[in-house]
Each structure stands twice: as C-alpha cells, then as structure tokens.
Design a protein around this motif. Structure first.
Motif, PDB file in Angstrom:
ATOM      1  N   ASP A   1       0.813  -1.222   0.000  1.00 41.90           N
ATOM      2  CA  ASP A   1       0.000   0.000   0.000  1.00 41.90           C
ATOM      3  C   ASP A   1       0.847   1.273   0.000  1.00 41.90           C
ATOM      4  OD1 ASP A   1       0.669  -1.024   2.609  1.00 41.90           O
ATOM      5  OD2 ASP A   1      -0.560   0.560   3.484  1.00 41.90           O
ATOM      6  N   LEU A   2       2.004   1.237   0.672  1.00 47.78           N
ATOM      7  CA  LEU A   2       2.831   2.451   0.735  1.00 47.78           C
ATOM      8  C   LEU A   2       3.445   2.770  -0.623  1.00 47.78           C
ATOM      9  CD1 LEU A   2       4.657   1.739   4.123  1.00 47.78           C
ATOM     10  CD2 LEU A   2       2.650   3.169   3.740  1.00 47.78           C
TER      11      LEU A   2
ATOM     12  N   SER B   1       9.590   2.006   5.021  1.00 49.90           N
ATOM     13  CA  SER B   1       9.598   0.845   4.126  1.00 49.90           C
ATOM     14  C   SER B   1      10.769   0.950   3.152  1.00 49.90           C
ATOM     15  CB  SER B   1       8.279   0.777   3.343  1.00 49.90           C
ATOM     16  OG  SER B   1       8.432  -0.060   2.211  1.00 49.90           O
TER      17      SER B   1
ATOM     18  N   ASP C   1      16.582  -9.055   9.273  1.00 47.74           N
ATOM     19  CA  ASP C   1      17.141 -10.149   8.476  1.00 47.74           C
ATOM     20  C   ASP C   1      18.272 -10.897   9.192  1.00 47.74           C
ATOM     21  OD1 ASP C   1      15.348  -9.648   6.470  1.00 47.74           O
ATOM     22  OD2 ASP C   1      16.773  -8.699   5.103  1.00 47.74           O
TER      23      ASP C   1
ATOM     24  N   ILE D   1       9.459  -5.677  13.043  1.00 44.07           N
ATOM     25  CA  ILE D   1       9.230  -5.327  11.628  1.00 44.07           C
ATOM     26  C   ILE D   1       8.172  -6.235  10.985  1.00 44.07           C
ATOM     27  CG2 ILE D   1      10.318  -4.901   9.374  1.00 44.07           C
ATOM     28  CD1 ILE D   1      11.592  -3.172  11.502  1.00 44.07           C
TER      29      ILE D   1
HETATM   30  C1  UD1 Z   1      13.158  -5.356   2.536  1.00 43.34           C
HETATM   31  C2  UD1 Z   1      14.127  -6.497   2.365  1.00 43.34           C
HETATM   32  C3  UD1 Z   1      13.881  -7.575   3.418  1.00 43.34           C
HETATM   33  C4  UD1 Z   1      13.926  -6.945   4.819  1.00 43.34           C
HETATM   34  C5  UD1 Z   1      12.973  -5.757   4.901  1.00 43.34           C
HETATM   35  C6  UD1 Z   1      13.086  -5.022   6.232  1.00 43.34           C
HETATM   36  C7  UD1 Z   1      14.549  -6.472  -0.009  1.00 43.34           C
HETATM   37  C8  UD1 Z   1      14.387  -7.137  -1.337  1.00 43.34           C
HETATM   38  N1  UD1 Z   1      13.972  -7.050   1.044  1.00 43.34           N
HETATM   39  O1  UD1 Z   1      11.861  -5.887   2.328  1.00 43.34           O
HETATM   40  O2  UD1 Z   1      14.894  -8.569   3.290  1.00 43.34           O
HETATM   41  O3  UD1 Z   1      13.531  -7.919   5.761  1.00 43.34           O
HETATM   42  O4  UD1 Z   1      13.280  -4.810   3.855  1.00 43.34           O
HETATM   43  O5  UD1 Z   1      14.394  -4.598   6.450  1.00 43.34           O
HETATM   44  O6  UD1 Z   1      15.215  -5.467   0.105  1.00 43.34           O
HETATM   45  N2  UD1 Z   1       4.880  -2.313   4.777  1.00 43.34           N
HETATM   46  C9  UD1 Z   1       3.572  -1.893   4.663  1.00 43.34           C
HETATM   47  N3  UD1 Z   1       3.155  -1.412   3.447  1.00 43.34           N
HETATM   48  C10 UD1 Z   1       3.991  -1.337   2.364  1.00 43.34           C
HETATM   49  C11 UD1 Z   1       5.332  -1.752   2.502  1.00 43.34           C
HETATM   50  C12 UD1 Z   1       5.743  -2.238   3.731  1.00 43.34           C
HETATM   51  O7  UD1 Z   1       2.811  -1.956   5.613  1.00 43.34           O
HETATM   52  O8  UD1 Z   1       3.549  -0.889   1.303  1.00 43.34           O
HETATM   53  C13 UD1 Z   1       5.365  -2.847   6.088  1.00 43.34           C
HETATM   54  C14 UD1 Z   1       5.801  -4.306   5.984  1.00 43.34           C
HETATM   55  O9  UD1 Z   1       4.715  -5.196   6.088  1.00 43.34           O
HETATM   56  C15 UD1 Z   1       6.767  -4.407   7.132  1.00 43.34           C
HETATM   57  C16 UD1 Z   1       7.425  -3.014   7.158  1.00 43.34           C
HETATM   58  O10 UD1 Z   1       6.537  -2.160   6.440  1.00 43.34           O
HETATM   59  O11 UD1 Z   1       6.076  -4.608   8.333  1.00 43.34           O
HETATM   60  C17 UD1 Z   1       8.787  -2.951   6.526  1.00 43.34           C
HETATM   61  O12 UD1 Z   1       8.759  -3.563   5.257  1.00 43.34           O
HETATM   62  P1  UD1 Z   1       9.703  -3.094   4.058  1.00 43.34           P
HETATM   63  O13 UD1 Z   1      10.806  -2.247   4.602  1.00 43.34           O
HETATM   64  O14 UD1 Z   1       8.869  -2.524   2.977  1.00 43.34           O
HETATM   65  O15 UD1 Z   1      10.295  -4.480   3.566  1.00 43.34           O
HETATM   66  P2  UD1 Z   1      10.618  -4.906   2.083  1.00 43.34           P
HETATM   67  O16 UD1 Z   1      11.097  -3.728   1.292  1.00 43.34           O
HETATM   68  O17 UD1 Z   1       9.522  -5.733   1.547  1.00 43.34           O
END
Ligand code: UD1
Length: 435
Positions: A129-130, A170, A313, A335
């Motif tokens: 969503d973000l 994110s 991670d 996270i």
């Molecule tokens: C990236 C890494 C992953 C790591 C994570 C957190 C890559 C390919 N993967 O994943 O290995 O574990 O960062 O350091 O780089 N969220 C929302 N909405 C969104 C996007 C994220 O609610 O649109 C939430 C997620 O569910 C989570 C948090 O934000 O709880 C952080 O996620 P995010 O930093 O986006 O992780 P990724 O980029 O998917």
C-alpha cells in the motif's frame, strides 16, 4: 528437493569473501529500466532471486550481456533500448516479492505499468500500500483488478514531483518511489524514508546515471526529476546480512573468520550486540575479523528495528546464537509479525525458547543436538544451518531452495573454513533410499 547435511561441532577458521548484497542488487537491476543504458553492475551475487529478476526484466526488454565474474559476484551489462512489455506477469512476480520494484521505473519511463500484486509470504502479510500511495502522490492513477496493480500517469506522460510522507518506514517503497521520482517533472521529497545501505547504494547508482538526488541515508530524500538517465557502471555494495550471518557462524562454532570486503559501518548495531556476547570483532582494511570468546557466549537482548537498528534479516541467525549462550536473552521482532518460524525447529534441536507475542525468551542450553529440520523462509533456513554447525551429531536442513535465494555458494564457503557440510541432491537421496 535438495537438502544440506551438516555434521556439527567443528570450529570454523578461515576467510570468506562477502558477495554483493542481494537486497541492493535487486533494485539496482530494476533501475536498468529507467534508461536506454547500458547499466553495468559488478558484484552481482549468484542467487536464485537475481535469476528471477533477470527473467522478469528480460521480458520487459532488458538485454543482458555477461562480462565477467569473481569471488564477490558477476558483472552484467543491461541495456534497455526499448521497453517491450509494461506488464509484470503473475508467474514471474509470485516467485519473488521484490519484483514489485519494476513498478516505479516502468511507470516513470512509460507512463503505464501493470504488475501482479505480490501475495503474502511466510514472514507476514507484507502489503504494498505504501508503494501505491506514494505513486499516487506523484500523479499516478492506480487500480487493483484481477490480482494486478494497474498504474498510469494522469496525463499519459510523466509523473509529477510531490511530497510523500511514509507513515511506516519501508525499504521497498522508498526504493520504488526514489526510482520513479528520478524521471518525474519537478521535485519530490520522500519523508520518513528508509536509511538502509541498500537505499544509499541505489541512490549512488542513480546519481551515476544522471539522477539528481540528495539526502539519501537520512530520513528525507530530495529528488529533482530529469528528462532522461544515461549509462553508468556501479559495483553492488557488500552484503551486510551475509556478513552478519558468517560473523555469527564464527561466534557459534567457537571459531575465527575473516570476512573479506565486509563493511562494519553497515552493521554497527549487530556488531555491537555481538561484542556484548563476548565475541571480538576487529575492523581492518580487508574487512572484518570475528573471533568467538574462549568461554561461553553471554545472553544479550535484541530488538529489530529499521536501519541503523538491529536488522530483522539477522534476527533468526542471532536466535540460533542465543540458544547456546549462557543466561537468558529476549529477542523482539518489530518489523514483521510472523517471523519466528525457526523457533519450533530450533526447539527440536534442543533450544529452550518461549514466544510471547512479538518476543522470544531464550534460556541458553550448553549444546544443541542435530536433527532433520526445515524452514519456510530464507533467514530462518540459514539460522538452522548455523545451529547445525554448532550442534552435536547430524543435522539435515530441507527446502534448500530458500538458501539458494540469498546465499551465494553457502556450502563451499563454510566447508572451506572447516565445516563438515554437503549438499545432497534429491537424486542422491533416492539412491540412498534404494540402497
Ligand atoms: C526489505 C528487504 C527484506 C527486509 C525488509 C526489512 C529487499 C528485497 N527485502 O523488504 O529482506 O527484511 O526490507 O528490512 O530489500 N509495509 C507496509 N506497506 C507497504 C510496505 C511495507 O505496511 O507498502 C510494512 C511491511 O509489512 C513491514 C514493514 O513495512 O512490516 C517494513 O517492510 P519493508 O521495509 O517494505 O520491507 P521490504 O522492502 O519488503
């Protein structure tokens, strides 16, 4: 399906080259969509996720030329004279969530993109969503239909710069928006942006391609859109999670490893925690040397946080380490909501772990015992390998494909340092069963 067999108890001593970071390489590859190119990336790790991204980008029109390889990864030239498809299909996206990183670049360059919605995964719901809200702030119209994200610019032309305030930090949304904003009209501010080294690496590559970016590595990134990006060369940053994993391998086996090419500045929080366990970490020109304490490790509490905090991670690997430490350790995951799948498997190896909501309480045991285990995600799988290296007897880690997604030559690197570890192909399994 292949598995990994480990006979634990050997002290690991030696030197391990750290590969380019998977999580930096994936967005960097997606950035190739932004320019005719070519974009030449070195230190690309040899991983299943990199192959998946390559397949995805190839069908968008990226032409790959392999130009060499070394101990830290390969060098690949990517040229994108023409975007041949603006659709990222379900079959390719479902293999890897990071496929959603093509959304920003495709939309920025073509004004339209259709990307399969990444589903949930083992470690949680993980919405996008973000990413979508941010792109809407830059003038995109977004529809979700038939399992696809369909996005287009309102004018059918360029995105327009805007102010995007992320309510949650994110990594992926920051990367997608930063790439999208490089070709938008006007200035974009990304507020409460992620500060991970992979973000900085992406920003530096985009700048080399001609993008105007400031503030990366801080919590607000400013991007001034340009008309076009150009060709560039970039070396992928060393993998801090691979570094942390092998640092824990040294600590859990009572060993000493030199991690060549590792950058301490990219995992200071984790290294501080390791030092608190009694492990010695020394930084030098070639990388890091990590030495286990003479006696037992000490239990230390940890909470995962966005960078510069302790990385989620490395949470599973640290839990394997704490399972044999002296005293108690509390590990809190902030996270992802479902990132304790390694707990039942570590428990089967003799670890004493109690989970309460987002926290795991460990009471260290003197020794783990080998067992057949399996895990449902990459870092959980490697935590079981670490536990197996320290355990008495034999550990069989199943579902090795998770490890292939994120660890370049894991078995080779560990066995070169004295681990008794081998990969068993499913065919061998069958032969053994027949015998
Ligand atoms: C990236 C890494 C992953 C790591 C994570 C957190 C890559 C390919 N993967 O994943 O290995 O574990 O960062 O350091 O780089 N969220 C929302 N909405 C969104 C996007 C994220 O609610 O649109 C939430 C997620 O569910 C989570 C948090 O934000 O709880 C952080 O996620 P995010 O930093 O986006 O992780 P990724 O980029 O998917």
């Amino acid at each position: 399906m292949d598995s990994i067999r480990i006979r634990g108890g050997n002290r690991l001593v030696g030197s391990i080259p750290i590969a380019g970071a998977k999580n930096a390489a994936l967005p960097l590859m997606a950035a190739a969509l932004l320019a005719d190119g070519p974009l030449t990336l070195s230190n690309l790790p040899n991983l299943a996720d990199i192959a998946s991204m390559r397949d995805l980008l190839a069908q968008h029109g990226v032409v790959f030329t392999d130009t060499g390889s070394g101990s830290t990864g390969s060098t690949v030239r990517m040229a994108t004279p023409e975007i041949t498809s603006t659709t990222a299909p379900y079959d390719l996206v479902r293999k890897m969530r990071a496929s959603v990183l093509v959304l920003g670049p495709l939309l920025a360059r073509c004004g339209v993109a259709k990307v399969s919605q990444p589903g949930g995964c083992a470690i949680g719901n993980r919405p996008v969503d973000l990413h979508l809200k941010g792109l809407q702030e830059l003038g995109a119209e977004v529809d979700l239909t038939g399992g696809y994200i369909e996005a287009r610019t309102r004018s059918g032309d360029r995105l327009t710069g805007g102010r995007v305030v992320f309510p949650v930090i994110s990594v992926g949304a920051t990367e997608n928006l930063m790439m999208a904003a490089t070709l938008a009209r006007g200035e974009t501010a990304l507020v409460n942006a992620a500060r991970e080294p992979e973000i900085v690496d992406l920003a530096e590559c985009l700048i080399a391609m001609g993008a105007k970016i400031e503030g990366h590595g801080g919590d607000t990134i400013h991007i001034q859109g340009v008309d076009a990006l150009e060709s560039a060369e970039h070396a992928v940053v060393a993998d801090r999670i691979e570094t942390g994993t092998y640092a824990i391998a040294a600590a859990i086996t009572g060993g000493e490893l030199e991690l060549v090419g590792a950058k301490a500045i990219h995992l200071e929080a984790a290294l501080d925690v390791l030092r608190s366990t009694g492990t010695t970490v020394e930084e030098h020109d070639a990388g890091l040397t990590v030495r286990a304490p003479d006696g037992r490790l000490r239990g230390v509490d940890v909470m995962t946080e966005p960078f510069p905090g302790f990385p989620t991670d490395l949470q599973a690997q640290f839990m394997a380490l704490m399972s044999v430490a002296e005293g108690a350790a509390m590990i809190t995951e902030t996270i992802f909501e479902n990132r304790f799948m390694h707990v039942p498997e570590l428990s089967r190896m003799g670890a004493n772990i109690t989970v309460h909501h987002a926290s795991a309480l460990l009471r260290g045991v003197p020794e783990l015992t080998g067992a057949p285990v399996m895990a449902t995600d990459l870092r959980a799988s490697v935590s079981l390998v670490l536990a197996g290296l320290a355990a008495s007897g034999e550990t069989l880690v199943n579902r090795v494909y998770h490890l292939d997604r994120g660890y370049d030559r894991l078995v080779g690197k560990l066995s070169a340092c004295g681990a008794v570890i081998e990969r068993i192909s499913s065919e061998t399994d069958v032969q053994e069963q027949v015998a």
